[in-house]
Enzyme design. Structure first.
Site, PDB file in Angstrom:
ATOM      1  N   CYS A 145     -17.695  12.074 -59.489  1.00 32.51           N
ATOM      2  CA  CYS A 145     -18.283  11.802 -58.167  1.00 32.51           C
ATOM      3  C   CYS A 145     -17.198  11.651 -57.107  1.00 32.51           C
ATOM      4  O   CYS A 145     -16.519  10.619 -57.036  1.00 32.51           O
ATOM      5  CB  CYS A 145     -19.139  10.535 -58.244  1.00 32.51           C
ATOM      6  SG  CYS A 145     -19.895  10.120 -56.657  1.00 32.51           S
ATOM      7  N   CYS A 170     -17.961   8.925 -54.473  1.00 38.41           N
ATOM      8  CA  CYS A 170     -17.759   7.556 -54.976  1.00 38.41           C
ATOM      9  C   CYS A 170     -16.267   7.237 -55.060  1.00 38.41           C
ATOM     10  O   CYS A 170     -15.839   6.155 -54.674  1.00 38.41           O
ATOM     11  CB  CYS A 170     -18.347   7.387 -56.376  1.00 38.41           C
ATOM     12  SG  CYS A 170     -19.948   8.146 -56.616  1.00 38.41           S
ATOM     13  N   ASP A 171     -15.478   8.167 -55.578  1.00 37.24           N
ATOM     14  CA  ASP A 171     -14.100   7.832 -55.969  1.00 37.24           C
ATOM     15  C   ASP A 171     -13.010   8.521 -55.156  1.00 37.24           C
ATOM     16  O   ASP A 171     -11.827   8.185 -55.309  1.00 37.24           O
ATOM     17  CB  ASP A 171     -13.896   8.196 -57.457  1.00 37.24           C
ATOM     18  CG  ASP A 171     -14.851   7.421 -58.361  1.00 37.24           C
ATOM     19  OD1 ASP A 171     -15.240   6.298 -57.978  1.00 37.24           O
ATOM     20  OD2 ASP A 171     -15.212   7.939 -59.432  1.00 37.24           O
TER      21      ASP A 171
END
Ligand code: FAD
Ligand code: NAP
Length: 316
Positions: free
Chosen positions: A135, A138-139
């Site tokens: 992701c 997300c990261d």
């Protein structure tokens, strides 16, 4: 007894709930183990859902989905944040197993979507969440101004490489062929991006690092080049998805309805499975185009068909 149990709260499940409740069903519960929205909430940009295009900054998947639950709940859909373990059919009704409890339903719409596949290289599990990710939204920010690698050559890999190029100093796209599954305009955008470098005809053999996390990957080539090491603290793996069909698997290993060899649920154009009263919509069905607009369309059809099934069988 529920009129309809919907399993999964992505675009398909939410839209199924909207159509079932607006069509007149009263007891409709959507079981979504997380927050509603589905996998598109992990996407950094969506530009092919009609009517909501924004060029700069691009519309994120989270922004697209944010208003959906409130609209669906307005018409009576209920959400329970629970994971469904299994669906069974007993007589003329379904049993939805939720761990220690279970509920009965006249119809079930399965909209459990799909989840990212693992590529299968050494160290992938060991460094998952410690440098290996699926992701970018997300990261990605953890690697601000650092070099990262992306594995894969589909739409997800190339779109997320573009997203990462806005944050990271360099993005290597590692792909096992020299042509791409991704849509041609996306490939062109990636090729024009000066921060993205392709490593083609290449596979990741191993992820290596230490207790602090990933330090790099070992790359092997499918042509005559020597293997190499790429020192990157982040590797984003986008190599496709597996369908989430576990809820349909029975204790003896068989499936509640017909599935194909990839585990995708066989449906007709009305999203009816081989078992009357059971519908499937979105990414987990056969020949799914894996698009939000299509998952929502499937959900609408399934919601209307659940209503039709109940009326036809005089279950109201
Ligand atoms: P999903 O969105 O997968 O939703 C399924 C839901 O079911 C999940 O929320 C999950 O938590 C829940 N669930 C699963 N099992 C259970 C259970 N046992 N109990 C309870 N809940 C359960 N499509 C586009 O059209 N345009 C794009 O630009 C685009 N970009 C993408 C970028 C990325 C990074 C990804 C990953 C996908 C992208 N897609 C895009 C594809 C799109 O997200 C999917 O096609 C769509 O989300 C499928 O919707 P769905 O409702 O079938 O399933
Ligand atoms: P995908 O289209 O299946 O592509 C997977 C990629 O990973 C392919 O390039 C594949 O290589 C590679 N791959 C597979 N297994 C591998 C392994 N073990 N090691 C290394 N590489 C591996 O998956 P996706 O990109 O996630 O897309 C899934 C679906 O969602 C598609 O239908 C896609 O169109 C859709 N989607 C659409 C959009 C959009 O419309 N904008 C955005 C994202 C996703 P090969 O090419 O050699 O097989």
């Amino acid at each position: 007894m529920l009129d309809c149990a919907i399993i999964g709260g992505g675009p398909a499940g939410l839209t199924a709930g909207l159509y079932a409740t607006r069509g007149g069903l009263k007891e409709v519960v959507m079981y979504e183990m997380g927050l509603p929205g589905g996998q598109i909430t992990q996407s950094s940009e969506i530009e092919n859902y009609p009517g909501v295009f924004r060029e700069e900054p691009p519309l994120t998947g989270m922004e697209l989905m944010e208003p959906w639950p409130a609209q669906c709940m307005h018409f009576g859909l209920k959400h329970e944040m629970k994971e469904v373990q299994r669906v069974r059919k007993e007589g003329d009704h379904f049993t939805v197993e939720l761990g220690t409890e279970s509920v009965e339903a006249k119809t079930v719409i399965v909209c459990t979507g799909s989840t990212p596949k693992r590529a299968g290289f050494k160290g992938e599990e060991e460094f998952f969440g410690r440098g290996v990710s699926t992701c970018a939204t997300c990261d990605g920010f953890f690697y601000k101004d650092k070099e990262v690698a992306v594995l894969g050559g589909g739409d997800t890999a190339l779109e997320e490489a573009l997203y990462l190029a806005n944050i990271c100093s360099k993005v290597y796209v590692i792909h096992r062929r020299d042509s791409f599954r991704a849509a041609p305009p996306t490939v062109e955008r990636v090729k024009r991006n000066e921060k993205i470098e392709f490593i083609l005809n290449a596979t990741v053999e191993e992820a290596f690092g230490d207790a602090t996390g990933l330090q790099g990957v070992k790359i092997a080539f499918t042509d005559s080049r020597e293997p190499m090491e790429l020192k990157v603290p982040g590797l984003f793996v986008f190599v496709g998805n597996n369908v989430n069909n576990k809820v349909l698997q029975q204790e003896d290993g068989s499936f509640l309805c017909e599935v194909n060899e990839q585990g995708q649920v066989v449906v007709d154009l009305n999203m009816r499975t081989s078992l009357p009263g059971l519908f499937a919509a979105g990414d987990l069905r056969i020949e799914a185009p894996k698009q939000v607009v299509c998952a929502a369309g499937d959900g609408a059809i399934a919601g209307m068909q659940a209503l039709h099934y109940i009326q036809e069988h005089e279950l109201i």
